[in-house]
Scaffold this motif. Structure first.
Motif, PDB file in Angstrom:
ATOM      1  N   ALA A   1     -70.076  71.364  27.016  1.00 17.79           N
ATOM      2  CA  ALA A   1     -70.010  69.912  27.247  1.00 17.79           C
ATOM      3  C   ALA A   1     -71.199  69.224  26.584  1.00 17.79           C
ATOM      4  O   ALA A   1     -71.080  68.128  26.032  1.00 17.79           O
ATOM      5  CB  ALA A   1     -69.995  69.612  28.742  1.00 17.79           C
TER       6      ALA A   1
ATOM      7  N   VAL B   1     -74.738  62.709  17.050  1.00 16.60           N
ATOM      8  CA  VAL B   1     -75.005  62.833  15.615  1.00 16.60           C
ATOM      9  C   VAL B   1     -73.951  62.090  14.792  1.00 16.60           C
ATOM     10  O   VAL B   1     -74.252  61.526  13.753  1.00 16.60           O
ATOM     11  CB  VAL B   1     -75.054  64.333  15.232  1.00 16.60           C
TER      12      VAL B   1
ATOM     13  N   PHE C   1     -72.715  70.339  23.916  1.00 22.34           N
ATOM     14  CA  PHE C   1     -72.431  70.331  22.480  1.00 22.34           C
ATOM     15  C   PHE C   1     -71.533  69.151  22.128  1.00 22.34           C
ATOM     16  O   PHE C   1     -71.732  68.505  21.103  1.00 22.34           O
ATOM     17  CB  PHE C   1     -71.740  71.622  22.036  1.00 22.34           C
ATOM     18  N   ARG C   2     -70.544  68.888  22.963  1.00 21.88           N
ATOM     19  CA  ARG C   2     -69.637  67.767  22.675  1.00 21.88           C
ATOM     20  C   ARG C   2     -70.422  66.469  22.587  1.00 21.88           C
ATOM     21  O   ARG C   2     -70.230  65.676  21.662  1.00 21.88           O
ATOM     22  CB  ARG C   2     -68.554  67.662  23.761  1.00 21.88           C
ATOM     23  N   GLU C   3     -71.303  66.267  23.552  1.00 20.49           N
ATOM     24  CA  GLU C   3     -72.088  65.034  23.531  1.00 20.49           C
ATOM     25  C   GLU C   3     -73.010  65.006  22.314  1.00 20.49           C
ATOM     26  O   GLU C   3     -73.250  63.955  21.729  1.00 20.49           O
ATOM     27  CB  GLU C   3     -72.894  64.909  24.831  1.00 20.49           C
ATOM     28  N   TRP C   4     -73.504  66.162  21.915  1.00 16.34           N
ATOM     29  CA  TRP C   4     -74.386  66.244  20.747  1.00 16.34           C
ATOM     30  C   TRP C   4     -73.630  65.840  19.480  1.00 16.34           C
ATOM     31  O   TRP C   4     -74.165  65.173  18.597  1.00 16.34           O
ATOM     32  CB  TRP C   4     -74.961  67.661  20.632  1.00 16.34           C
ATOM     33  N   ILE C   5     -72.363  66.239  19.400  1.00 12.23           N
ATOM     34  CA  ILE C   5     -71.520  65.841  18.263  1.00 12.23           C
ATOM     35  C   ILE C   5     -71.401  64.324  18.214  1.00 12.23           C
ATOM     36  O   ILE C   5     -71.566  63.698  17.162  1.00 12.23           O
ATOM     37  CB  ILE C   5     -70.095  66.453  18.380  1.00 12.23           C
ATOM     38  N   VAL C   6     -71.115  63.731  19.370  1.00  8.10           N
ATOM     39  CA  VAL C   6     -70.983  62.279  19.435  1.00  8.10           C
ATOM     40  C   VAL C   6     -72.279  61.615  19.010  1.00  8.10           C
ATOM     41  O   VAL C   6     -72.287  60.646  18.246  1.00  8.10           O
ATOM     42  CB  VAL C   6     -70.621  61.831  20.867  1.00  8.10           C
TER      43      VAL C   6
ATOM     44  N   TYR D   1     -71.573  64.183  31.595  1.00 11.11           N
ATOM     45  CA  TYR D   1     -71.277  65.416  30.851  1.00 11.11           C
ATOM     46  C   TYR D   1     -72.177  66.587  31.239  1.00 11.11           C
ATOM     47  O   TYR D   1     -71.896  67.729  30.895  1.00 11.11           O
ATOM     48  CB  TYR D   1     -71.355  65.162  29.342  1.00 11.11           C
TER      49      TYR D   1
END
Lengths: 243, 243
Positions: free
Chosen positions: B138, B147, B140-145, B236
């Motif tokens: 979860a 970046v 990682f998902r926020e990290w994608i958003v 998250y």
DNA sequence: CCCCGGTTCCAACAAAAGTTAAGGACGCCT
DNA sequence: AGGCGTCCTTAACTTTTGTTGGAACCGGGG
């Protein structure tokens, strides 16, 4: 019975990353699944909702995404038949992102309760599903790298190749071409660029004779250039159960 | 005995996201752990290596990262005491990224074998660890958003607040300031920007009186502006076991 | 058949971020 | 105390990406 084809797709996919015993396959085949059809561009589960089922894609394409306060949307992953995109909801009940269809899709729902019971009965199956969620996370890591470090053309090529390698496994790559049913708007949301820039990048790759994206279908024009541009190393997909 | 403090940190952290029974705590306390000290900026496990242990951070900061062909590096996550940054290696034996220390650190190693046995004995503990890897995903998902969609200043603020919220739980936030032991080079690698641009952004936030980053320590100057800039929603992190 | 809405495509301009280069601060070692 | 190396800092310039606005294309429904 429509559920059968769905179960077969799931089992085929699980086999790629884990070794499965026959009894476990029987258990999975006996799983009660309720099937439902969705039109294209429809939410399956929304950010903030409490999930009580996991959803198995029988046919069609799905995507996971998050939308921030400014209204911008980021696509986190693409999903194809045989996958369970929201397996994480089994233990993270409140969704922290959206799951929606890209194309018309038929989805099979398995209740969390059923899955939990199966896990208690067959710890090996639990480990298989756990491993599946870990591969999901590995794909997120690569997605971070893609959006964070690669120039836009390489980002596009990388997403394309990842999708192709996954489609290949389920026999959905036809020579040099395969489906990628995204609008340019959605391509932008996946790559972390605007739709206008997505259009520029798509055009550039077409003009350079590397790859063509037209009406939701990718056609590779120069495989060597394509691979070189994408900087793709499929290790993160963890497709070998022996390792 | 140094291992005790380590185990206590782990249990405290697990309690945040899951409810644990007393017997399970005993099991975790009985886990054999071998402790080792690492200097700052040192690899713990490398991309491509085969892991046979999981590593529990007793003290110090770690980071996970991937390096692409062009030599650019992307930081995927930051890790603080009490966390097990490479729990994923339990089922994904071949590492698909690097784990390294940021500061000098003391790490405790638990063998995969030991953990697997514990899981068979206590499925609830397995679920707890599974949940832990799902929260990792979860993040990682926020990290994608972060970046992919946020402008650079907001990216920095977001990473800072995420770190602060996690440090708060282990009692490591001191009023308006907390540790974030990254060089500007590393800040850039975390945000997907160059070190020069990281410097620009850090300076801008300082000049606007929002937040100060100096010698690995963050000091918040204006909490309201800081929160507004970061666009942070901690859902998250899944810190409530009841949901 | 034509109209309509959503894509796709494109150009001109603005803003953000990357590149290169160089000086300054600071801690560490001798 | 002096020298060295790492990090921080800044400026000037280039490239990439975002923004705005509009035209062309295409498929489906009336």
């Amino acid at each position: 019975m429509p559920g059968d084809a769905i179960r077969a797709a799931l089992i085929r996919r699980l086999r790629i990353s884990s070794a499965i015993a026959d009894e476990d396959i029987k258990e999975i085949e006996a799983l009660p699944i309720s099937v439902r059809e969705y039109p294209a561009e429809t939410a399956v589960v929304r950010d903030g909702e409490r999930a009580t089922n996991c959803c198995l894609i029988a046919d069609g394409f799905c995507a996971r995404s998050k939308t921030i306060a400014s209204g911008k949307r980021q696509i986190l992953s693409l999903h194809i038949p045989g996958e369970i995109p929201d397996l994480m909801s089994l233990f993270l009940h409140v969704m922290d992102h959206d799951l929606s269809t890209l194309t018309a899709a038929t989805l099979g729902f398995i209740s969390h309760e059923t899955l939990q019971k199966l896990h208690r009965r067959r710890p090996v199956v639990a480990e298989m599903f756990w491993r599946d969620t870990l591969i999901d996370a590995a794909m997120f890591r690569e997605w971070i790298v893609n959006v964070g470090q690669r120039p836009a053309p390489a980002r596009l090529a990388h997403v394309m190749i990842e999708l192709r390698e996954r489609l290949r496994i389920i026999g959905r790559v036809d020579g040099t071409s395969f489906e990628m049913p995204l609008t340019q708007e959605q391509v932008g949301e996946a790559l972390g660029i605007t739709a206008v820039h997505a259009n520029r990048v798509i055009r550039q790759l077409r003009e350079e004779g590397i790859v063509e994206l037209h009406r939701g279908r990718v056609t590779v024009l120069d495989e060597r250039k394509f691979l070189e541009l994408a900087d793709f190393d499929g290790r993160y997909l963890h497709q070998s159960p022996t390792l």
